[in-house]
Design an enzyme around this catalytic site. Structure first.
Site, PDB file in Angstrom:
ATOM      1  N   ASP A   1      -4.522   2.373  -0.832  1.00 50.23           N
ATOM      2  CA  ASP A   1      -3.912   3.681  -1.072  1.00 50.23           C
ATOM      3  C   ASP A   1      -4.852   4.809  -0.647  1.00 50.23           C
ATOM      4  O   ASP A   1      -5.898   5.015  -1.252  1.00 50.23           O
ATOM      5  CB  ASP A   1      -3.564   3.803  -2.547  1.00 50.23           C
ATOM      6  CG  ASP A   1      -2.695   2.639  -3.028  1.00 50.23           C
ATOM      7  OD1 ASP A   1      -1.806   2.214  -2.262  1.00 50.23           O
ATOM      8  OD2 ASP A   1      -2.928   2.137  -4.130  1.00 50.23           O
TER       9      ASP A   1
ATOM     10  N   SER B   1       0.831  -1.201   0.000  1.00 52.43           N
ATOM     11  CA  SER B   1       0.000   0.000   0.000  1.00 52.43           C
ATOM     12  C   SER B   1       0.862   1.246   0.000  1.00 52.43           C
ATOM     13  O   SER B   1       2.075   1.179   0.114  1.00 52.43           O
ATOM     14  CB  SER B   1      -0.874   0.024   1.260  1.00 52.43           C
ATOM     15  OG  SER B   1      -1.602  -1.180   1.395  1.00 52.43           O
TER      16      SER B   1
ATOM     17  N   SER C   1      -3.321  -3.141  -2.733  1.00 52.22           N
ATOM     18  CA  SER C   1      -2.607  -1.908  -2.385  1.00 52.22           C
ATOM     19  C   SER C   1      -3.599  -0.883  -1.845  1.00 52.22           C
ATOM     20  O   SER C   1      -4.311  -0.226  -2.599  1.00 52.22           O
ATOM     21  CB  SER C   1      -1.895  -1.348  -3.629  1.00 52.22           C
ATOM     22  OG  SER C   1      -1.179  -0.180  -3.304  1.00 52.22           O
TER      23      SER C   1
END
Lengths: 398, 398, 398, 398
Positions: free
Chosen positions: A321, A281, A319
């Site tokens: 984000d 991330s 991920s």
């Protein structure tokens, strides 16, 4: 052989326990590694501030605690204070953009509802995010002037450092978080293998903390960019700090590094993941002294994702984000019935700020990789630092 | 005088420390107080399940820990487990509806991104929400079968019990949360002054935990309502659990109680707030065995707000109102590459579920008030139980 | 002189009125210009489908009407039909990702609420978006099998072609939209100065319609990628269609074209904007036969923004960037009480689809620029086609 | 027999074509029917403004066109202008709350992104929403001072009047919409069977347009409520206008009308739906002169849903319920680089505004039902007006 030697030298540093200095214990190595601009790389149209760091935005403070203990603990805390005062009593306008919310950002829903950030922003590892939020709540309650305050919307983000760190050990303690908050200052910001970036991995290489800033020109860009509070002829400033733990196809200042240079397994016994994985991330924090409101800050925050894309993010599902943005100029007093009058930039006038935020995000991510040192950690896993000699070669050959 | 006597009797119970039973220490009083149906009140078209509780949804478990200690501690924990198994390995489809996100619901962004709930849902007080989330993370990591699990999206909500409870004392401990989770069972659910509702106040009266359920008829309502997994001819079940700490104009089953009956200050020395305040919050959890996906569960969750309105919510700014909804039938295995095939109800077929959720929410809120007992707590503050004799009178007079 | 000659040759073509063929009237010129792969450029890991177009997703149809009339009309319509059947009766799962909602995407809120697309997706210019939506509603009502249908959630996007087109003239007529829908077919898709891209400008050059696709390998990528409905050993397909009207720093396949090659004003009398402006917008449509639900499609849609970033978007405030995604496999029958059972890919299994969507978006944008021809239009404004000779030179020199 | 006589009298009025007056052609009947306050009903704590209408907010204008033609056309247009000036050049801060987005609100995404409303707000029927938006775009382009304006974010909502109206006939013309906008004035607002409410049905009875307002006291409620621009000692004003087409269990000022009084089929030949259906939708528009920003306006808008709940909404899937809110005080000039400085109320100070909005929404919905007259229309369908004699009886008996 390189990695073996680094292994040995790191072995020496890991005797150091809980380091409460802003410089990591492996400071000597870190110093030796360049930032992006030291390699002659540039990103975009605008110039950085004097520190090329989020602390170029007046009032913003950063504190970090690096936890390197024994063979398995490689984690830490990075705290960003939007201003040095009492944040609960004197909140800042803030916003969160959840690009891929596969992550545990504590506090985002209230920030979105009220458009306010009322605590330091803290970054740490995935499983310690709740303990860190508890520490922030304790800190709020204990602040002078908060005698009867019965709540605290701690804003704490994370990435997963479980490859290098014994994340299941919950090694971040309340005192570590308080340490990071309390030592926060407006000096240069340590990057790479430090604070919440101690154990993170990006593009298969050692990632970590990175930062960058931009100062918008006051002239020639329209009245909006002029900062009436700044001395001399300076416009508003944007500062970015990142905790990199994501992946994709590493691209540095437009150069497709991933085609030439890929991390290697050092032994067939070592599990390959996540060395070539795009999972993981990225946490991004944007500070500005431009007088934006929460809606505009959310728009600003969204732009940082374009900076991630430039460095090569392939947007993998895992991920998580998030981008947090705040304005140091747009303050909301806890006890006032009305806010102080504020003139906002028009939407069109935001475009230069957006562009600066993308550029600074890109540079901050690259800085996090360049400054990071090789780390050996949990269960013998390691992540190599980006090899500098080869990188210089590739850049020169361009 | 009434309140004074209750004060004395409560004084006796507060010697009891950390009670890990599902029945609160003040069980005797609680038993004496009716649920809404005991007063002849009914809410809507559909019949409740046998327990008229969220535990009527097969597999759903509830555990509560009530913390009544000394003069100042009046708080606790309520945990809802969507099923008895390993929730991280066998997640349930879930959603969050943030009607008024002025509150600290930990974990909601990931639930929204992935449409999954992977932990018990825990309710507690505002400042303890982070410690409770940490406890959930510890619980996840320690679960058999989670040997290498490096993360846990703890889903923890709260309301602010700072009127009756020394909330700044952080009295909820990890062991309290683990206690609530571990003792969770599918029996009747204790209501009123219990668990996370121990110190809450609603409409100026003592609020707390409430629950209710609805069983949709299998026949005459279209194929969607038939539950193929149920024995006999039973349709799907909806269960609701609430933690009430909000306000407005109290209306019970359509009767405007607020016009006739208002909480009194017992002394001019006692600060009036929040006895007549609409501030405070409401956490609502909806369980169903209908095979909804996350998007549909969000739609279902949104309906609960209409149930709050029926009881008299005036939607004050400070009332952080979140609804969590999950389906016990829509499971997502952690390690599967594909989910099991699932047929969803059409959107039109959701309307009976929506109506049932509103009715059950309304009834659960009323139950939380009826079953709650008067509490004296922090700094001598108190909240009266809704006076039953007068209430019966008002209902009869109708 | 080049632009002057092009001006003359375009002057000849603009005698042609409302062209209802999928090939624009300036077909000869268009044919001469290459697609990205013709220049040896490649984007990412996966191979395109046979047409390298959104129509590689089985069942997806595209129809375009190009409006070039007199000196000032340079606009058109591009319609995407998710399948050839009755879309209202047999809806597809769909989602919208509004990255920068400074744009007039009609229909997005209902798509988000219900997770369904029930009409063709139509693209046109900003001021004609409502007339186009009305045309879609008329089309829905008139479809065989929709005798009593009283509604239509037309999904119509736009970008602003007001530099080259007399946008205030509302030149798109209902018949133009019906023409685009009715002629839609699954053949190759015309790109560049065609349909809704007739008058758009990107990076200061002539932009327009572009498309690309990716076929995921069935083997070696996990069971999720295998498409059980496909013949042979083929995995799922992703197709992307873009309408480019945005800007920034043009980057083609990683090469920073913007540093070497910038559009010129041909006369000091010509207003410079928007030749170097990053304003304007991008509409992106993603089709797939992978069996995703609406939540997953929204995640997929969000990834397209990373493709925009790779080509150089600087995220300006005025760039209204929306992504629409749908699954041709996940169908919702209007009159069914339940949907057909569907197994979804796990979230982790989505990452290859995400990466393919980014790559295909990047390539589609580049195709839109490469295939576009110079256009002179409204008030003598023009936008040059990207100069091919110089571009080939720059690519070779790399 | 009653409904039969009404049928005859309406049969006379339907000879009237396109009525461009603010009073519907059936004005005589409408005048005879009371508003809620004429029946002695009251809603909440605050007093209405002098007109008890959205036009009590200074500057707000309403115009309506009622279309009653032949046997089958029963529809119309209601336009709300936030101020009398050029809305594109002088925008108002605005927000949309999509409670149940199963409806076609054109324009909402840009309003959310930019926090601005730049056109009149128009309400009409579901299939005419796009034609109405096109009319708004034409109106914007033609406004004096908009000579080069190349866009218009028309904000147009709808409910489905297909029971009484030949909705598939697309009977709302551009001229009807322009008529409604151009005749808009700040006088009393016609309610019931008028404008966009001409053909709507609510709770099985004839619904339509309703309005109400609240003036907050300037004193005793904190500085925030004082309106420095108002003469005398008056606080801010909230005005609400609704288009009712939804259902549930009709409750008027707390009285459960639905238990005693239900609409009847007049013939076994008449299809029953939607007389007892809860489907259909509600559009709600809130105006205020309080200086709120877009985020705060969204919070305000969300409260209106509680007003719908009080009247008995059961939240059915098919009820597309949107709320639009704007501030006449918070203006954004199109061409300014910065906005004028504005002091916002604190979040806590919003609670009285929230409560007033709920109360006014409840009253506006009741007004829409009380003032509506019986309508016969499409294919012989009809909807009865709420029977006043019986209603008065029920209220007296209370």
């Amino acid at each position: 052989m390189r990695t073996f030697l680094l292994h040995l030298s790191l072995a020496a540093t890991i005797l150091a326990v809980r380091t409460f200095a802003q410089q990591p214990s492996s400071a000597r190595q870190t110093e030796a590694r360049p930032r992006a601009r030291d390699l002659g790389l540039a990103f975009g149209l605008y110039e950085p501030g004097p520190k090329n760091a989020i602390t170029d935005v007046p009032g913003v403070l950063v504190g970090q605690v690096t936890l390197i203990e024994g063979e398995n603990v490689r984690t830490g805390v990075t705290a960003i204070r939007p201003h040095p005062g009492n944040l609960f009593q004197d909140k800042v306008a803030g916003a969160v953009f959840a690009y891929n919310a596969f992550g545990k950002l504590v506090g985002s829903t209230q920030v979105t509802e009220l458009g306010q950030i009322e605590t330091p922003i803290v970054l740490t590892n995935t499983l310690s995010v709740f303990d860190a939020a508890s520490a922030v709540a304790h800190w709020t309650v204990a602040e002078p002037g908060n005698k009867n305050v019965p709540r605290s919307n701690a804003l704490v983000g994370e990435t997963n450092d479980g490859w290098l760190n014994d994340i299941r050990g919950f090694h971040v303690k309340v005192s570590d978080v308080l340490g990071a908050i309390n030592q926060a200052n407006d000096g240069p910001v340590a990057e790479g293998t430090v604070g919440a970036g101690t154990g993170t991995v990006a593009f298969g290489w050692k990632g970590g903390i990175g930062t960058s800033s931009r100062r918008l020109p006051a002239q020639g860009s329209g009245d909006m960019l002029a900062n009436p509070d700044a001395k001399n002829d300076v416009g508003f400033t944007i500062g970015v700090l990142v905790q990199t733990n994501f992946g994709g196809r590493l691209t540095i200042a437009g150069f497709p590094i991933w085609k030439e240079l890929q991390p290697q397994q050092t032994s067939s016994l070592e599990p390959p993941a996540p060395l070539n994985s795009a999972d993981g991330s990225c946490m991004i924090v944007i500070a500005t002294d431009a007088p934006l409101d929460a809606r505009q800050l959310r728009r600003l925050a969204a732009r940082a994702i374009l900076g991630m894309a430039r460095v090569g993010s392939t947007g993998s599902s895992g991920s998580g984000d998030y981008v947090i943005a705040f304005s140091t100029t747009n303050r909301i007093a806890q006890d006032a019935t009305r806010t102080k009058p504020l003139a906002l930039p028009s939407e069109d006038a935001l475009s230069p700020l957006f562009e600066a935020a993308i550029d600074a995000t890109e540079e901050a991510i690259v800085n996090s990789l360049l400054r990071a040192t090789t780390v050996y950690g949990f269960e013998g896993h390691h992540a190599d630092a980006l090899p500098l000699a080869r990188l210089r070669q590739l850049i020169r050959a361009r």
